[in-house]
Design an enzyme around this catalytic site. Sequence first.
Site, mmCIF file in Angstrom:
data_model
loop_
_atom_site.group_PDB
_atom_site.id
_atom_site.type_symbol
_atom_site.label_atom_id
_atom_site.label_comp_id
_atom_site.label_asym_id
_atom_site.label_seq_id
_atom_site.Cartn_x
_atom_site.Cartn_y
_atom_site.Cartn_z
ATOM 1 C CB SER A 97 7.946 -1.275 -6.229
ATOM 2 O OG SER A 97 7.263 -0.493 -5.277
ATOM 3 C CE LYS A 100 3.768 -1.954 -5.275
ATOM 4 N NZ LYS A 100 4.213 -0.571 -5.194
ATOM 5 C CB SER A 157 4.791 1.487 -8.251
ATOM 6 O OG SER A 157 5.468 0.474 -7.552
ATOM 7 C CE LYS A 270 6.400 -1.796 -10.102
ATOM 8 N NZ LYS A 270 7.109 -0.553 -9.689
#
Length: 323
Positions: A97, A100, A157, A270
């Site tokens: 992720s 992203k 997420s 993140k």
Amino acid sequence: MKKRRRKKRGSGRRILLLSILIIPVIYVITLYQLPSADAPFFPLSNDEKNDSQAGKTNQPTDISVDELYSSSAILIRLNDQQILLEKNSSNKIYPASLTKIMTTIVALENISDQQQKVVLPDSIFHDLYEANASMAGFLPGEEVSLIDLLYGVMLPSGAESSIGLAYILAGSESNFVTLMNQKAVQLGMDNTHFANTTGLHDSDHYSTVEDIAVLLEYALQNPTFRDVFTAASHTTASTNLHPEGITFHSTMFSRMDTTDIAGVKVIGGKTGYTGQAGLCLASLAKENGEEYILITAGADGDTQTEQYNITDAFTVYSNLAKE
């Protein structure tokens, strides 16, 4: 009676002259045969360079990268681009992720009105449910603002937020991925290729922590991205299917007991995880007015174990405070 041999005149001089000429030549040849103190005489291959640099840092610190659970890591001070720590920073990783980050910055650069309301198409949800992808909580047919989708991408997420943005802004996920790869080329992310907007595993979806650091540094220059990346939580506006809105919580901040580490404050991040990628983290921290980014990937564990990606961040940042 044997005659005494007469020495030829000048032979001694010639020997001395030859010695004077030959000795420097031998010395020079010897120098070229010896390894240099700074580098080997025969250049290393790229793979050998990576192996020789693993575990080394560009600036002495008390921490050994062998202490890290993550298989790859890089720590950069933003104001002068100084790499303070690296471990296999150019090795191939699956970014999970962390993808992203790219999804969000590309979306931002293609949005003219962040408050614009859009409807999430039903078609994007089935495959995500089948893949057990992480979701923000939006539903098929929900009318949401683009800014709330951006928060849905980064904080919880949400895969439906990522693909929803792709369909709305580019007509399809594959079209949007083309924009992501174009941005990667523009930024010089030479060891990166994206196959989707979510980070779900694909063998053709890869990067390096070095490239992710380039991406994050670029994205942080966008004020809206920085706001989203550093938010601990966000509540969306009322929607047709969630009249009270949805409250998102950062997957990083929600897994941290504290954001203050011996004078270093973690101000954004993140997380990422797939079985193939391991636990990953891209984080932003501040100490004495200086900002640092740390990218780690490939830590053992999963979402139910100790969060070794966050453990590594605490290890690195607590050591940074000692400098």
